[in-house]
Design a protein around this motif. Sequence first.
Motif, PDB file in Angstrom:
ATOM      1  N   GLN A  69       0.859  -1.174   0.000  1.00 55.33           N
ATOM      2  CA  GLN A  69       0.000   0.000   0.000  1.00 55.33           C
ATOM      3  C   GLN A  69       0.899   1.227   0.000  1.00 55.33           C
ATOM      4  N   THR A  70       0.795   2.055  -1.023  1.00 58.00           N
ATOM      5  CA  THR A  70       1.593   3.271  -1.133  1.00 58.00           C
ATOM      6  C   THR A  70       0.728   4.469  -0.790  1.00 58.00           C
TER       7      THR A  70
ATOM      8  N   GLY B 197      -4.541   9.915  -0.741  1.00 52.78           N
ATOM      9  CA  GLY B 197      -3.104   9.650  -0.741  1.00 52.78           C
ATOM     10  C   GLY B 197      -2.665   8.525  -1.638  1.00 52.78           C
ATOM     11  N   ALA B 198      -3.529   8.007  -2.487  1.00 57.60           N
ATOM     12  CA  ALA B 198      -3.202   6.822  -3.271  1.00 57.60           C
ATOM     13  C   ALA B 198      -2.332   7.115  -4.478  1.00 57.60           C
ATOM     14  N   THR B 199      -2.270   8.367  -4.917  1.00 55.16           N
ATOM     15  CA  THR B 199      -1.442   8.752  -6.062  1.00 55.16           C
ATOM     16  C   THR B 199      -0.756  10.069  -5.745  1.00 55.16           C
ATOM     17  N   PRO B 200       0.308  10.429  -6.487  1.00 56.39           N
ATOM     18  CA  PRO B 200       0.927  11.740  -6.260  1.00 56.39           C
ATOM     19  C   PRO B 200      -0.068  12.883  -6.431  1.00 56.39           C
TER      20      PRO B 200
ATOM     21  N   MET C 161      -0.589  -6.180   4.060  1.00 58.56           N
ATOM     22  CA  MET C 161       0.325  -5.548   3.113  1.00 58.56           C
ATOM     23  C   MET C 161       1.313  -4.657   3.839  1.00 58.56           C
ATOM     24  N   ASP C 162       2.535  -4.560   3.290  1.00 62.28           N
ATOM     25  CA  ASP C 162       3.470  -3.538   3.736  1.00 62.28           C
ATOM     26  C   ASP C 162       2.933  -2.167   3.342  1.00 62.28           C
TER      27      ASP C 162
ATOM     28  N   THR D 261       5.872  -4.270   7.270  1.00 61.67           N
ATOM     29  CA  THR D 261       6.633  -3.066   7.583  1.00 61.67           C
ATOM     30  C   THR D 261       5.873  -1.820   7.149  1.00 61.67           C
ATOM     31  N   ILE D 262       6.197  -0.717   7.793  1.00 69.13           N
ATOM     32  CA  ILE D 262       5.675   0.600   7.431  1.00 69.13           C
ATOM     33  C   ILE D 262       6.886   1.493   7.233  1.00 69.13           C
ATOM     34  N   SER D 263       7.112   1.943   6.003  1.00 64.68           N
ATOM     35  CA  SER D 263       8.327   2.664   5.650  1.00 64.68           C
ATOM     36  C   SER D 263       8.017   4.103   5.281  1.00 64.68           C
TER      37      SER D 263
END
Length: 392
Positions: A39-40, A53-56, A77-78, A103-105
Amino acid sequence: MRSLRHLFAVMVLGLSTVVVCTSPAAAEDVQASSAQGVQTIYLNAAGDDARDGATPATAVRSLARVQQLVAAGPLDMDVEVRIHAGTYVAQGIVWQTYRPGHTISFMPDDYEYGEGIGGIAARPVFQNRRASGSGRYITGPWFYACPGNPGQPLAEGGTSGLRFYYLQVEYYASSAMSLDGSAGSCGGGYQRSSAPGLPSARGLDGNTVFGMLLTKIGNAYTGGSCDNPDFLRCGYGGIVLTESSDNRIENNHFVDLRNSENSYIHAIYVTHKSSRNRFVGNRVTGVSSEPIKVRDGSNFNTFEQNVFGANGFLRSSPSMVHYREEVNEASDECASYHVRFANNDLGTYLVGSTANLPAWLITPAGATYKGAAVCPALPAGEVRLITANNTY
């Protein structure tokens, strides 16, 4: 030619030192995301927290909104928080949201795993805000992580998997980052989660801090003092670990961490049952107390291959050193053991002297001293500190 100091120096009589060689600190991080899907979430100082927040193009503006999106997202999901270059002025965040087993980065939006600082356009900067009425900087750290709320993941602590890459943090009062897995965490003050000398029963473990620039932390930059109740601001460390173990802190720059009292603040403060942490390949310059401090049953920590610049204001009592381990018997604290302080490039006093800053000090003294009466004895053959090949 530099002189060699503390070659195989150990605080013990009659015991030999075992030196474990490690490779030089990595210039790049090669830890890639482990999840099949990620998930970005995009963060931009010009973003809008009403977005997803799913896209720039739909980037959000604050870490508070990021935390909401992480909490609402899939647990399997990370997470990658992709942060656009810019300055984010905000009070620090209390983080209590996790994905067990993932992880959460937090990283620049143009960062690729394995590349160094040259691979990004600029570091995103997180800067403390001032109160609207008084104009004073807000107290607290930039990122304070503690176990999840009741009923939420990691409510009783565990492996939190937070990862931070190539960000800049500045003008926060108490610390840049505080990872707290204790029973009294999330604002309740320290309460140990297990009996003295035993491992943490909670913890907030398994985090990575890589390539960060932590600067202008402490009341020398935020105002206030460590003792003034009307303007209480006190720095304790660039990174503070409290019942937080198995963390990797590597290739970071700690620059100008100072209190006006010339005391308290450290590059890293490892306290209360925080064990097996690796502090490797970091650069530390301009810290107004010991660059490294360890306290209360924090065992098997490693401090290696770091470069220390000019650190430490003169202080008569106790004397200033690069590494200090301290035990408060009145609080039933226990000594830490099997801590390695080795292969570091040491610096000098910052002001007032041309003498080298001593390498280490453990108080009270004694290689096998256990701490308060309630503490268990050190395991057979263990000593509190192992040092080797630290040079000026």
